[in-house]
Enzyme design. Structure first.
Site, PDB file in Angstrom:
ATOM      1  N   ASP A 103      -8.413   0.968   6.736  1.00  0.00           N
ATOM      2  CA  ASP A 103      -7.655   0.442   7.236  1.00  0.00           C
ATOM      3  C   ASP A 103      -8.265   1.158   8.690  1.00  0.00           C
ATOM      4  O   ASP A 103      -8.745   0.411  10.195  1.00  0.00           O
ATOM      5  CB  ASP A 103      -6.194   1.458   6.781  1.00  0.00           C
ATOM      6  CG  ASP A 103      -5.417   1.196   7.660  1.00  0.00           C
ATOM      7  OD1 ASP A 103      -5.373   0.266   8.803  1.00  0.00           O
ATOM      8  OD2 ASP A 103      -4.308   1.881   7.548  1.00  0.00           O
ATOM      9  N   GLY A 153      -7.747   8.411   7.087  1.00  0.00           N
ATOM     10  CA  GLY A 153      -8.396   8.078   8.751  1.00  0.00           C
ATOM     11  C   GLY A 153      -9.014   8.651   9.262  1.00  0.00           C
ATOM     12  O   GLY A 153     -10.109   7.836   8.130  1.00  0.00           O
ATOM     13  N   SER A 204     -12.657   4.556   4.326  1.00  0.00           N
ATOM     14  CA  SER A 204     -13.611   3.543   5.603  1.00  0.00           C
ATOM     15  C   SER A 204     -14.977   4.037   6.059  1.00  0.00           C
ATOM     16  O   SER A 204     -15.201   5.137   6.096  1.00  0.00           O
ATOM     17  CB  SER A 204     -12.520   4.226   7.073  1.00  0.00           C
ATOM     18  OG  SER A 204     -11.980   2.733   7.062  1.00  0.00           O
ATOM     19  N   ASP A 254       0.690  -1.447   0.005  1.00  0.00           N
ATOM     20  CA  ASP A 254      -0.017   0.084  -0.171  1.00  0.00           C
ATOM     21  C   ASP A 254       0.509   1.309   0.023  1.00  0.00           C
ATOM     22  O   ASP A 254       1.735   1.309   0.698  1.00  0.00           O
ATOM     23  CB  ASP A 254      -0.958  -0.345   1.008  1.00  0.00           C
ATOM     24  CG  ASP A 254      -1.842   1.045   1.337  1.00  0.00           C
ATOM     25  OD1 ASP A 254      -1.897   1.412  -0.114  1.00  0.00           O
ATOM     26  OD2 ASP A 254      -2.372   1.082   2.179  1.00  0.00           O
TER      27      ASP A 254
HETATM   28 ZN    ZN Z   1      -4.944   4.890   1.009  1.00  0.00          ZN
END
Ligand code: ZN
Length: 312
Positions: free
Chosen positions: A259, A182, A217, A83
Site C-alpha cells: 500500500d 506505513g 512495502s 483488508d
Molecule cells: Zn495490513
C-alpha cells in the site's frame, strides 16, 4: 474472468514458490495502473480495500470499477479482498457486496475472542465461496484507522497457529515477523530484518498452508528522494528490503500486501509533475502520469518481489 476467491491462486503460489501481490485500491487510476501491469505480465492479482478506502470511494463505486477491470482484462484472475475487517458485520457487508475474499483482523483482541469471531466470519463466508484471512500477532505502525505502537507489536507465536487455523477454518493466515505498516518501518542505521525463522517454524506447523505478509512495502529510495526533491518532507522513510520479501515468497508466503509503495509512487510523481509544469491544471495530466507510475511500480514488484509473472 469473473472475480475469483484466493483458493486456487494461493495453492498455485505455494506450490510454485511465488506470491500474489495484494494492492490497496482507492480510485480509478490506482485500479487501472495495477491492472495494466498485471495484464502486461500475465500476473494474477488481489485488489484490496481497507475500511477507510471503502468510506472514501463508496463500496458501490469500488465494486463496479473492479468489475470493469475484470471485464477489460478477462485473462487475469482477480480477487476483491477486504483488508483489515475489524468486525463480523463489516466482513458480512463486503461479502454481500460481492467481495470474493475478506480479512477478519482480530489480532488486537484476546486469543479466544479472535478465534470465536474469525470462526463466525468463516461460517458465513464459506457459504458464499468467499475465502477468509485472519491474523495472529501484531504489526507495529499505522494502517488507516489502526495504530499499533512498537511496544505493543509482537511476533506471531508459532505454538498458536495450528490451534487457531483448525478451530477457525480460515483459508490463510497473516503473521507478524518484523514487517510493519506505513513508510517508517525502521530507524536510520537500524538493520532491517525479517524473522524468516519464525516463518519457517509456522510453515512446519501448517504444511501447505498459505501465509500472508502485511506492511511489506519496500519504500523505494528513488521515490522518497523524488518526494523530498520536489517540496515534500519524508526524511528517513525506510521499508523492507526487496530481497528479503522475495525470500519469504519462495517459502510459505503466498500474499504480499503493498500500500505505502503505491501512495509514495503516486505522490512523488504528482509532486514532480507540478514542479515541472506549474501552469497545468487538468487533472488528467497529473493523474495520468500517476497512473503510469503505479503501473511501473506494480511491474517492478511482480518482477523483483512476487515472482508471479506469467502465472495468470
Ligand atoms: Zn495490513
Amino acid at each position: 474472468m469473473a472475480l475469483v476467491n484466493t483458493k486456487e491462486m494461493f495453492q498455485k503460489a505455494y506450490d510454485g514458490g511465488y506470491a500474489i501481490g495484494a494492492f490497496n485500491i482507492n480510485d480509478m487510476e490506482i485500479i487501472q495502473g495495477i491492472m495494466g501491469a498485471c495484464a502486461d505480465l500475465k500476473a494474477p492479482v488481489i485488489l484490496q480495500v481497507s475500511s477507510s478506502a471503502r468510506k472514501y470511494a463508496h463500496p458501490a463505486y469500488l465494486v463496479k470499477m473492479v468489475e470493469a477491470a475484470c471485464k477489460e482484462n478477462p485473462e487475469i484472475p482477480v480477487a476483491l479482498h477486504l483488508d483489515h475487517g475489524s468486525s463480523y458485520e463489516l466482513c458480512k457487508a463486503c461479502i454481500d457486496d460481492g467481495f470474493t475474499s475478506v480479512m477478519f483482523d482480530g489480532s488486537s483482541k484476546p486469543y479466544e475472542e479472535n478465534v470465536e469471531e474469525a470462526r463466525k466470519v468463516v461460517e458465513y463466508a464459506h457459504k458464499y465461496n468467499v475465502t477468509v484471512e485472519a491474523e495472529l500477532g501484531q504489526l507495529a505502525g499505522v494502517e488507516d484507522e489502526v495504530e499499533v505502537s512498537d511496544d505493543n507489536a509482537q511476533f506471531t507465536d508459532p505454538n498458536e497457529v495450528q490451534d487457531f487455523v483448525t478451530r477457525t477454518g480460515v483459508d490463510s493466515l497473516a503473521i507478524a515477523i518484523g514487517t510493519s505498516h506505513g513508510a517508517y518501518k525502521f530507524k536510520p542505521g537500524q538493520n532491517p530484518k525479517l524473522r524468516l525463522d519464525i516463518l519457517q517454524e509456522v510453515a512446519n506447523r501448517l504444511p501447505g498452508f498459505p501465509i500472508v505478509l502485511h506492511g511489506a512495502s519496500s519504500v523505494l529510495p528513488e521515490y522518497v528522494q523524488m518526494v523530498n526533491q520536489f517540496g515534500g518532507k519524508m526524511p528517513d522513510a525506510i521499508g523492507i528490503p526487496e530481497e528479503m520479501l522475495r525470500e519469504a515468497a519462495k517459502m510459505a508466503v503466498c500474499k504480499i500486501n503493498v500500500d505505502s509503495d503505491l501512495r509514495l509512487a503516486m505522490t512523488a510523481t504528482v509532486r514532480k509533475y507540478f514542479a515541472e509544469n506549474p501552469s497545468h491544471f487538468d487533472p488528467r495530466q497529473y493523474l495520468g502520469v500517476a497512473r503510469d507510475a503505479i503501473q511501473s511500480l506494480v511491474a517492478h514488484k511482480i518482477n523483483t518481489v512476487l515472482g508471479c509473472e506469467g502465472k495468470a
